[in-house]
Design a protein around this motif. Structure first.
Motif, PDB file in Angstrom:
ATOM      1  N   ARG A  13     -18.390  -2.901   7.360  1.00 57.10           N
ATOM      2  CA  ARG A  13     -17.327  -2.660   8.335  1.00 57.10           C
ATOM      3  C   ARG A  13     -16.701  -1.311   8.010  1.00 57.10           C
ATOM      4  N   SER A  14     -16.749  -0.396   8.973  1.00 57.82           N
ATOM      5  CA  SER A  14     -16.028   0.864   8.855  1.00 57.82           C
ATOM      6  C   SER A  14     -14.589   0.547   9.243  1.00 57.82           C
ATOM      7  N   LEU A  15     -13.694   0.661   8.277  1.00 57.65           N
ATOM      8  CA  LEU A  15     -12.307   0.258   8.507  1.00 57.65           C
ATOM      9  C   LEU A  15     -11.632   1.126   9.559  1.00 57.65           C
ATOM     10  N   THR A  16     -10.797   0.487  10.360  1.00 56.55           N
ATOM     11  CA  THR A  16      -9.976   1.191  11.338  1.00 56.55           C
ATOM     12  C   THR A  16      -8.531   1.097  10.893  1.00 56.55           C
ATOM     13  N   ASP A  17      -7.660   1.867  11.521  1.00 56.05           N
ATOM     14  CA  ASP A  17      -6.236   1.814  11.171  1.00 56.05           C
ATOM     15  C   ASP A  17      -5.689   0.396  11.261  1.00 56.05           C
ATOM     16  N   SER A  18      -6.110  -0.360  12.282  1.00 56.27           N
ATOM     17  CA  SER A  18      -5.570  -1.716  12.441  1.00 56.27           C
ATOM     18  C   SER A  18      -6.052  -2.663  11.343  1.00 56.27           C
ATOM     19  N   ASP A  19      -7.204  -2.404  10.725  1.00 53.66           N
ATOM     20  CA  ASP A  19      -7.696  -3.241   9.622  1.00 53.66           C
ATOM     21  C   ASP A  19      -6.852  -3.084   8.363  1.00 53.66           C
ATOM     22  N   LEU A  20      -6.190  -1.948   8.218  1.00 54.43           N
ATOM     23  CA  LEU A  20      -5.474  -1.641   6.979  1.00 54.43           C
ATOM     24  C   LEU A  20      -4.243  -2.508   6.760  1.00 54.43           C
ATOM     25  N   GLY A  21      -3.825  -3.277   7.761  1.00 53.49           N
ATOM     26  CA  GLY A  21      -2.682  -4.172   7.612  1.00 53.49           C
ATOM     27  C   GLY A  21      -2.907  -5.287   6.609  1.00 53.49           C
ATOM     28  N   LEU A  22      -4.150  -5.515   6.178  1.00 56.69           N
ATOM     29  CA  LEU A  22      -4.438  -6.527   5.170  1.00 56.69           C
ATOM     30  C   LEU A  22      -3.925  -6.100   3.791  1.00 56.69           C
ATOM     31  N   PHE A  23      -3.690  -4.802   3.613  1.00 52.69           N
ATOM     32  CA  PHE A  23      -3.306  -4.256   2.312  1.00 52.69           C
ATOM     33  C   PHE A  23      -1.805  -3.978   2.257  1.00 52.69           C
ATOM     34  N   LYS A  24      -1.160  -4.490   1.229  1.00 52.37           N
ATOM     35  CA  LYS A  24       0.294  -4.312   1.073  1.00 52.37           C
ATOM     36  C   LYS A  24       0.690  -2.841   1.134  1.00 52.37           C
ATOM     37  N   GLU A  25      -0.081  -1.990   0.503  1.00 47.95           N
ATOM     38  CA  GLU A  25       0.258  -0.569   0.426  1.00 47.95           C
ATOM     39  C   GLU A  25       0.231   0.125   1.787  1.00 47.95           C
ATOM     40  N   HIS A  26      -0.401  -0.481   2.775  1.00 48.14           N
ATOM     41  CA  HIS A  26      -0.495   0.141   4.098  1.00 48.14           C
ATOM     42  C   HIS A  26       0.475  -0.470   5.109  1.00 48.14           C
ATOM     43  N   ARG A  27       1.089  -1.577   4.761  1.00 40.80           N
ATOM     44  CA  ARG A  27       1.937  -2.257   5.743  1.00 40.80           C
ATOM     45  C   ARG A  27       3.174  -1.461   6.124  1.00 40.80           C
ATOM     46  N   LYS A  28       3.695  -0.656   5.207  1.00 42.63           N
ATOM     47  CA  LYS A  28       4.898   0.138   5.507  1.00 42.63           C
ATOM     48  C   LYS A  28       4.651   1.122   6.646  1.00 42.63           C
ATOM     49  N   SER A  29       3.449   1.676   6.690  1.00 45.29           N
ATOM     50  CA  SER A  29       3.152   2.703   7.684  1.00 45.29           C
ATOM     51  C   SER A  29       2.255   2.207   8.818  1.00 45.29           C
ATOM     52  N   ALA A  30       1.886   0.938   8.792  1.00 47.95           N
ATOM     53  CA  ALA A  30       0.961   0.419   9.813  1.00 47.95           C
ATOM     54  C   ALA A  30       1.614   0.387  11.187  1.00 47.95           C
ATOM     55  N   THR A  31       0.892   0.849  12.174  1.00 50.27           N
ATOM     56  CA  THR A  31       1.384   0.783  13.551  1.00 50.27           C
ATOM     57  C   THR A  31       0.920  -0.500  14.226  1.00 50.27           C
ATOM     58  N   SER A  32      -0.112  -1.130  13.669  1.00 52.76           N
ATOM     59  CA  SER A  32      -0.636  -2.379  14.215  1.00 52.76           C
ATOM     60  C   SER A  32      -0.015  -3.562  13.482  1.00 52.76           C
ATOM     61  N   LYS A  33       0.143  -4.663  14.174  1.00 54.38           N
ATOM     62  CA  LYS A  33       0.650  -5.884  13.543  1.00 54.38           C
ATOM     63  C   LYS A  33      -0.491  -6.725  12.967  1.00 54.38           C
TER      64      LYS A  33
END
Length: 178
Positions: A13-33
């Protein structure tokens, strides 16, 4: 009579911005829920046993590895609306901040897993693992459909990917108490 050995598959799986919400370190800046990694129906159909596919998924024993960070816990592989996702608790570790869109999740499992075998997830980031990332890119370029590709055990691409990361070692595959 012994059941035939089930072949392994590797899902890239080539990760997309919306996939990064699984990681705590990315939740602060995630635009996807979204708090899971998207999978496709063809992936779910090959990954899950027919019974689990029809049931809409299950929590599976997942071993996640990225650099020196590892995590083992049940993760849901299930259908959410019309989409299939790999979710579960957020993955915690400063190292996960290194992951970005276009990095990879490699999922290794037996095909048609009935949840009796663990699933191995390995993340490959171009910042932390540039050589390995380039190797994955060389194998999967032009093969990704909806940011995903599936490789069967006997394919040359499977062999190349398998050389980059291990299957679940036998000692780890056994759950405590078994």
């Amino acid at each position: 009579m012994m059941a035939p050995r089930r072949r392994e598959i590797i899902v890239v799986r080539s990760l997309t911005d919306s996939d990064l919400g699984l990681f705590k370190e990315h939740r602060k800046s995630a635009t996807s829920k979204q708090r899971a990694i998207a999978l496709t129906t063809p992936v779910a159909k090959q990954l899950l046993s027919p019974e689990l596919f029809v049931a809409g998924g299950i929590d599976m024993d997942c071993i996640c590895v990225f650099g020196t960070v590892s995590n083992r816990e049940p993760r849901n592989i299930g259908k959410v609306g019309k989409n299939w996702r790999l979710g579960g608790h957020q993955l915690i570790g400063q190292e996960f901040a290194e992951l970005d869109s276009k990095d990879f999740m490699l999922l290794r499992s037996v095909e048609q897993n009935d949840a009796t075998r663990p699933v191995m997830l390995t993340f490959v980031g171009r910042r932390a693992q540039s050589v390995m990332h380039a190797g994955v890119v060389a194998i999967v370029k032009d093969k990704l459909h909806q940011s995903v590709a599936i490789y069967q055990e006997r394919s040359p691409a499977f062999a190349g990917l398998a050389a980059l990361f291990p299957s679940v070692p036998a000692g780890v595959a056994l759950k405590a108490g078994t």
